[in-house]
Design a protein around this motif. Structure first.
Motif: not given
Length: 135
Positions: A79-88
Motif C-alpha cells: 500500500e505504501d510502496v510509492q512512499t518507500l521508493v521516494e524515501s531517503r
C-alpha cells in the motif's frame, strides 16, 4: 528507495540482496542499519523503522528477509510502496519465488528490481539427477 531481489534461484537472489546491503552500509556508514528476518520481521518493527527515522538520522538502511511470510506486512508495504521508493531511506527486500507480484509494484513505483532465474544448465542437471535417483 527500494531494492528488490527475488526469483527461483533463491541462493543468488539472497546473495545479491546481502551484497547490496553491504554496499549501502559502506556508502552510508552513518546510517543505522536494521536486519528484519525471522521473528524480527514484524509490521511493528517496520513501522518503527519508518517512524523512528527522524529521531535517529537522515537515512535508515533496512533489510527484509521474505516478507511474503507475513501477509499483513506485505499488504502494508504494498500500500505504501510509492512512499518507500521516494524515501531517503534504503529498503532492501529479498524474496523467493513468490515475489513476482510485489516486484511489479516496486518496478512501477520506480524501485530497482532484480529477478534471479535458475540457469538452463542447472535445470538440465537437476533433471539428470532426478533420473539417476529414480533408478
Amino acid at each position: 528507495m527500494i531494492y528488490y531481489f527475488f526469483g527461483l534461484n533463491q541462493a543468488e537472489a539472497r546473495r545479491a540482496a546481502r551484497a547490496e546491503l553491504l554496499k549501502m552500509r559502506a556508502k552510508h556508514p552513518e546510517a543505522p542499519s536494521f536486519d528484519l528476518a525471522g521473528e524480527n520481521l514484524t509490521l511493528g518493527n517496520l513501522q518503527e523503522v519508518i517512524t523512528a527515522q527522524p529521531l535517529i538520522g537522515e537515512r535508515v538502511i533496512a533489510f527484509f528477509d521474505q516478507i511474503s511470510a507475513n501477509p499483513t506486512m506485505l499488504e502494508f508495504v504494498s500500500e505504501d510502496v510509492q512512499t518507500l521508493v521516494e524515501s531517503r531511506n534504503i529498503f532492501i527486500f529479498w524474496e523467493g519465488e513468490k515475489g513476482e507480484e510485489f516486484a511489479k509494484l516496486v518496478a512501477t513505483a520506480g524501485g530497482e528490481v532484480k529477478e534471479f532465474q535458475v540457469l538452463e544448465k542447472a535445470k538440465s542437471l537437476d533433471q539428470e539427477l532426478a533420473k539417476l535417483f529414480a533408478l
